[in-house]
Design a protein around this motif. Structure first.
Motif, PDB file in Angstrom:
ATOM      1  N   ASN A 259       0.818  -1.210   0.000  1.00 54.31           N
ATOM      2  CA  ASN A 259       0.000   0.000   0.000  1.00 54.31           C
ATOM      3  C   ASN A 259       0.857   1.269   0.000  1.00 54.31           C
ATOM      4  N   GLU A 260       2.055   1.208   0.618  1.00 54.15           N
ATOM      5  CA  GLU A 260       2.951   2.362   0.600  1.00 54.15           C
ATOM      6  C   GLU A 260       3.488   2.620  -0.805  1.00 54.15           C
ATOM      7  N   LEU A 261       3.740   1.534  -1.552  1.00 50.23           N
ATOM      8  CA  LEU A 261       4.182   1.679  -2.942  1.00 50.23           C
ATOM      9  C   LEU A 261       3.084   2.326  -3.779  1.00 50.23           C
ATOM     10  N   PHE A 262       1.840   1.899  -3.578  1.00 58.14           N
ATOM     11  CA  PHE A 262       0.720   2.486  -4.306  1.00 58.14           C
ATOM     12  C   PHE A 262       0.581   3.974  -3.979  1.00 58.14           C
ATOM     13  N   GLU A 263       0.780   4.341  -2.721  1.00 59.57           N
ATOM     14  CA  GLU A 263       0.666   5.744  -2.324  1.00 59.57           C
ATOM     15  C   GLU A 263       1.732   6.601  -3.006  1.00 59.57           C
ATOM     16  N   GLU A 264       2.931   6.057  -3.167  1.00 60.03           N
ATOM     17  CA  GLU A 264       3.992   6.782  -3.877  1.00 60.03           C
ATOM     18  C   GLU A 264       3.591   7.022  -5.333  1.00 60.03           C
ATOM     19  N   LEU A 265       3.037   6.006  -5.969  1.00 58.94           N
ATOM     20  CA  LEU A 265       2.610   6.136  -7.363  1.00 58.94           C
ATOM     21  C   LEU A 265       1.462   7.129  -7.499  1.00 58.94           C
ATOM     22  N   ASN A 273      -8.486  15.357 -11.594  1.00 57.98           N
ATOM     23  CA  ASN A 273      -9.523  14.752 -12.439  1.00 57.98           C
ATOM     24  C   ASN A 273      -9.271  13.283 -12.751  1.00 57.98           C
ATOM     25  N   SER A 274      -8.279  12.693 -12.128  1.00 54.44           N
ATOM     26  CA  SER A 274      -8.009  11.265 -12.346  1.00 54.44           C
ATOM     27  C   SER A 274      -8.153  10.508 -11.036  1.00 54.44           C
ATOM     28  N   ASN A 275      -8.514   9.236 -11.151  1.00 55.64           N
ATOM     29  CA  ASN A 275      -8.796   8.421  -9.965  1.00 55.64           C
ATOM     30  C   ASN A 275      -7.891   7.203  -9.933  1.00 55.64           C
ATOM     31  N   PHE A 276      -7.453   6.858  -8.743  1.00 53.96           N
ATOM     32  CA  PHE A 276      -6.597   5.685  -8.539  1.00 53.96           C
ATOM     33  C   PHE A 276      -7.227   4.817  -7.457  1.00 53.96           C
ATOM     34  N   ILE A 277      -7.640   3.626  -7.851  1.00 52.86           N
ATOM     35  CA  ILE A 277      -8.263   2.689  -6.915  1.00 52.86           C
ATOM     36  C   ILE A 277      -7.299   1.531  -6.690  1.00 52.86           C
ATOM     37  N   HIS A 278      -6.959   1.262  -5.445  1.00 51.73           N
ATOM     38  CA  HIS A 278      -5.981   0.220  -5.144  1.00 51.73           C
ATOM     39  C   HIS A 278      -6.215  -0.316  -3.742  1.00 51.73           C
ATOM     40  N   PRO A 279      -5.678  -1.507  -3.428  1.00 55.39           N
ATOM     41  CA  PRO A 279      -5.806  -2.037  -2.065  1.00 55.39           C
ATOM     42  C   PRO A 279      -5.158  -1.081  -1.061  1.00 55.39           C
ATOM     43  N   GLN A 290      12.158  -2.034  -6.629  1.00 58.34           N
ATOM     44  CA  GLN A 290      12.419  -1.068  -7.691  1.00 58.34           C
ATOM     45  C   GLN A 290      11.896  -1.557  -9.038  1.00 58.34           C
ATOM     46  N   ALA A 291      12.054  -2.854  -9.288  1.00 57.44           N
ATOM     47  CA  ALA A 291      11.554  -3.406 -10.557  1.00 57.44           C
ATOM     48  C   ALA A 291      10.028  -3.359 -10.601  1.00 57.44           C
ATOM     49  N   LEU A 292       9.376  -3.730  -9.484  1.00 60.83           N
ATOM     50  CA  LEU A 292       7.913  -3.681  -9.435  1.00 60.83           C
ATOM     51  C   LEU A 292       7.422  -2.245  -9.594  1.00 60.83           C
ATOM     52  N   TYR A 293       8.109  -1.309  -8.950  1.00 59.64           N
ATOM     53  CA  TYR A 293       7.743   0.111  -9.066  1.00 59.64           C
ATOM     54  C   TYR A 293       7.794   0.561 -10.527  1.00 59.64           C
ATOM     55  N   GLN A 294       8.849   0.175 -11.247  1.00 61.87           N
ATOM     56  CA  GLN A 294       8.995   0.577 -12.646  1.00 61.87           C
ATOM     57  C   GLN A 294       7.908  -0.049 -13.513  1.00 61.87           C
ATOM     58  N   ILE A 295       7.568  -1.313 -13.241  1.00 60.04           N
ATOM     59  CA  ILE A 295       6.492  -1.977 -13.999  1.00 60.04           C
ATOM     60  C   ILE A 295       5.176  -1.222 -13.829  1.00 60.04           C
TER      61      ILE A 295
END
Length: 400
Positions: A259-265, A273-279, A290-295
């Motif tokens: 969830n911390e990675l999602f918050e950074e993104l 005007n854009s929405n981000f839905i994530h766990p 780092q690789a997952l972040y780049q993906i």
């Protein structure tokens, strides 16, 4: 009958077994010669080389039987790998509570078993070199030594097989990289030549037009210069990201909160005007962060860039199975036509879609994603419907 227990390091052990790429392979003389020799020396009717998969024993060599695999739940070998440092011996299975009513004993009449675990350099028990007999018996000291010694030889054969696979993989990767470099060189001379030429020509025109005053025509020329420069810059940046992506794979796997990675993104990519839905719950995973972040960065940025929706929305779903982390990135964009979906992850593959500024992509971003996912021992697939949006599902193999 007692089913074999599952070792505490089962995820890592299974990863090790699969890394040798021997499951479901055909018989080979190197292994068959060993089982034949052990059967002869120990005077037994059956000798096997087994690899223990999640739910089965795969028989890489099977002297004396005509099957290629058997259930792990009834196997003697499943018990043998629980003590990888020892030769596992059952002198009379009828008297052993672990094997009473086991079909291998009650139906097939196998009463004696001896199995030497096949332990690799990391200490994982991959399977066994084992023998069966139809009558109770004991093993002489010399026979035990021979079984253990030849089990070590089997492991060495496994390692040689693995190294050969790795060499072949490296060779193919080098070939593929050389092909990409050649293709890139050709595309550079074609695709970058035009914007660079525009910059040169427009600059000359600008000098001539603006000798005395700055006119509207000069401003238009400046716009052309900026557009050409941005096109060139984006193209080069995408290529640099692709070739730098291999460097990310050198980073070690770590434990972190998803969830911390999602918050950074979200902080980096999403505006009003854009929405981000994530766990949002605290989910801890262990992989190359780092690789997952780049993906995820590439996939989410792509979704937003090519969305013509007034309220672009990107949704990430996360799940996991026994061996993999599973991510699904879903958008409400314009979708991709079926003909454009073919080869969508290939280098330089572009679609008919344009971004919000009316420009087409370089065909490099999704190739970068595929390269990272593949190197993390995962898979990736795309599903898309025109006018409804796109979803990309990728997996990453667990490391613990």
């Amino acid at each position: 009958m007692l089913e074999p227990k599952i070792p505490q390091n089962e995820v890592q052990r299974l990863n090790a077994v699969q890394s040798y790429q021997l499951l479901d392979t055909l018989p080979e003389d190197e292994y068959d010669n060993i089982t034949s020799l052990v059967a002869s020396v120990c005077n037994v009717p059956i000798c096997l080389i087994t690899l223990i998969d999640k739910d089965r024993n795969f028989l890489k060599s099977h002297y004396g039987v005509n099957i290629d695999e058997s259930p792990r739940s009834t196997s003697f070998c499943g018990h043998a790998i629980l003590t990888p440092q020892d030769l596992f011996i059952v002198e009379d299975a009828r008297k052993d509570s672990r094997f009473k009513n086991n079909p291998i004993v009650s139906e097939q009449g196998h009463l004696f078993y001896a199995g030497a675990p096949l332990v690799n350099e990391e200490g994982f028990a991959l399977g066994t070199l084992c023998i069966f007999d139809m009558k109770p018996r004991t093993l002489q000291h010399k026979e035990k030594e021979i079984i253990v010694a030849l089990a070590n030889q089997v492991v060495k054969l496994f390692e040689l097989h693995k190294k050969n696979n790795e060499l072949n993989k490296t060779y193919k990767e080098l070939e593929e990289r050389n092909k990409r470099l050649k293709k890139f060189a050709g595309l550079v001379t074609h695709d970058l030549k035009s914007p660079l030429g525009n910059i040169t020509t427009l600059t000359r025109m600008l000098k001539e037009e603006c000798l005395t005053a700055v006119s509207d025509q000069c401003n238009q020329y400046l716009d052309y210069i900026e557009e050409s420069s941005v096109t060139m810059k984006n193209y080069v940046n995408d290529m640099l990201d692709f070739y730098k992506s291999d460097g990310l794979l050198k980073e070690k796997a770590t434990q972190f909160l998803l969830n911390e990675l999602f918050e950074e993104l979200e902080e980096m990519l999403f505006v009003d005007n854009s929405n981000f839905i994530h766990p949002t719950q605290s989910i801890s995973i262990h992989t190359n962060k780092q690789a997952l972040y780049q993906i995820l960065l590439n996939l989410i940025a792509n979704s937003l860039k090519y969305s013509h929706h007034s309220n672009p929305t990107v949704t990430i779903e996360f799940s996991e199975d026994f061996q993999n982390y599973i991510f699904k990135v879903i958008d409400n964009g314009q979708g991709i036509s079926p003909k454009d979906q073919k080869g969508i992850f290939d280098m330089f593959k572009t679609t008919a879609n344009t971004d919000k500024d009316g420009k087409r992509g370089s065909g490099i971003g999704l190739a970068t994603v595929k390269n990272l996912v593949k190197k993390l021992n995962g898979t990736i697939k795309l599903e898309s419907t025109l006018g409804k949006g796109t979803s990309i599902t990728f997996t990453i193999k667990k490391t613990v």
